[in-house]
Motif scaffolding. Sequence first.
Motif, PDB file in Angstrom:
ATOM      1  N   GLU A 159       0.830  -1.202   0.000  1.00  0.00           N
ATOM      2  CA  GLU A 159       0.000   0.000   0.000  1.00  0.00           C
ATOM      3  C   GLU A 159       0.867   1.255   0.000  1.00  0.00           C
ATOM      4  O   GLU A 159       0.597   2.220  -0.723  1.00  0.00           O
ATOM      5  CB  GLU A 159      -0.914   0.002   1.233  1.00  0.00           C
ATOM      6  N   THR A 160       1.941   1.236   0.781  1.00  0.00           N
ATOM      7  CA  THR A 160       2.862   2.382   0.807  1.00  0.00           C
ATOM      8  C   THR A 160       3.593   2.522  -0.523  1.00  0.00           C
ATOM      9  O   THR A 160       3.797   3.632  -1.027  1.00  0.00           O
ATOM     10  CB  THR A 160       3.898   2.199   1.935  1.00  0.00           C
ATOM     11  N   ILE A 161       3.987   1.384  -1.107  1.00  0.00           N
ATOM     12  CA  ILE A 161       4.718   1.405  -2.375  1.00  0.00           C
ATOM     13  C   ILE A 161       3.881   2.037  -3.478  1.00  0.00           C
ATOM     14  O   ILE A 161       4.340   2.934  -4.200  1.00  0.00           O
ATOM     15  CB  ILE A 161       5.132  -0.029  -2.767  1.00  0.00           C
ATOM     16  N   THR A 162       2.637   1.570  -3.617  1.00  0.00           N
ATOM     17  CA  THR A 162       1.799   2.041  -4.720  1.00  0.00           C
ATOM     18  C   THR A 162       1.098   3.362  -4.427  1.00  0.00           C
ATOM     19  O   THR A 162       0.818   4.138  -5.352  1.00  0.00           O
ATOM     20  CB  THR A 162       0.736   0.984  -5.060  1.00  0.00           C
ATOM     21  N   GLY A 163       0.827   3.614  -3.160  1.00  0.00           N
ATOM     22  CA  GLY A 163       0.088   4.829  -2.815  1.00  0.00           C
ATOM     23  C   GLY A 163       0.960   6.030  -2.548  1.00  0.00           C
ATOM     24  O   GLY A 163       0.512   7.180  -2.694  1.00  0.00           O
TER      25      GLY A 163
END
Length: 518
Positions: free
Chosen positions: A36-40
Amino acid sequence: MLEINHATPSPSLQDQSKKPWLVQKFGGTSIGKFVETITGTIVQSYLPTNRVVVVCSARSSESKTLGTTNRLLRAAASAMEPGSVEFKQTVQDIREDHINTARQHISDPLILKRIEDELNQDCNRLLAFLKAVQTIEEISPRSKDIIMAVGERLSCRIVAGMLEDRGVETEFVSLESVIEAVFDVNCLDQNFYDYMSRVFAGVISKCGNRVPVVTGFFGPVPGSLLTSIGRGYTDLAAALIAVGLDAEELQVWKEVDGIFTADPRKVKNARLLNIITPEEASELTYYGSEVIHPFTMEQVIRAQIPIRIKNVMSPMGPGTVIFPDNASGVSTPTGRMTPPPSSKVLLENGYQLDLSRRHPTAVTIKDNVWVLNVHSNRKSVSHGFFAQIFGTLDTHGIAVDLISTSEVHVSMALGANVNEKAMEKAMRQLRSIGTVDVTKDMAILSLVGKQMKNMVGISGRMFSTLAKAGINLEMISQGASEINISCVILERQALQAMNVIHEELLSNVGREAESQYF
């Protein structure tokens, strides 16, 4: 085989052609726990200034045994057992794990439906392939590569789908079948890697304004990827992509802030290093600190492309830059000009840092070391003495980390995971040339620093510090470059040794670096 996912164009990505390339590599644990952190956050934060390439490993989890790669290996082994159905359940577990992850993170029903279909298709193909393996009762290295490649495919599909769900125009790129030229498995030299970097760059350049989400698994590699390259293939893929695109930077995202003056889990005062040279990073990797594989790093550094180690749990942190310190400032094969190491380097947060230092950089420990002593049964060493020793060790697959010699005596520190049976056979052969003994439960303590060669008396300070702490030295080794001073000590004293050396020689390293900002 190149597969494409078309998404709705994003206005922020319309004119990417003038922006410099940036390659981001994410490991399996990062994708498993912080997708979630990577893509968001992470990928999108660089899109205004860079053309970003995302390279993904297969998803992992809290336990390595439950990671996708290890599950696939178990499935391959199960398929080789007549009548076994375990591999079917393993594939189903992998399927459910990835589909559940997609459902958890993708909200657009159309995107989710397409990603689920793609995940199911990949798993169905895998299951059919494993059934064929069981039928013919044979699995070649190339077949194992095909099985292993599924992990990266599944991982990339989820990351691409999540980015698209967040409004980023993406393209799924599989590198499984992009190598068309024929190479000899015994001649995988630099020409082979230069070829791969050109091919990878050609495939990715066709993505246009879309963000390529690329499988870290590539092929077909002569002799198989696992055999010829090993499990570090994703890092290598990212490195070769960065070289082929002449990227501004290669980012390797981990679950640590960067490279420290010592292992922060063992030394409470260990400090983050803002910058480090490739030679220092290679030494730290070899002697116990997990940085990045030296061969992978070599491919990027020779093209004068910086590597930045960053933390997925703290994306705004500065990380550690492995900076190509081309001392002469001459142009590289890519045409890039790099300033001498004494000049200032621009850091990601806008500050600058002086590369010139006059102190060691870090201390590291390599545990589970064996020391092998061979004492010649002659008054002097014959010309074939060393050849016979190293030939015997090579025959039995025993790696030597350090060596110390005298006229009739050789002491060697052997790498971790020494095979006991192989060692017994090697010792029997070596007894024909002298007295042989081995000591277990030892550790290698290494002090690393590019500028240590300019520090008069650094070896004396290191050894006197250990002596004051009551730590005995079994072996001492110092390379001609003086970038690494190593010694072998008792493993039970390793933690104490690391702390006293850090306190005496490294406690101000991070503070000195901070004082160089201006």
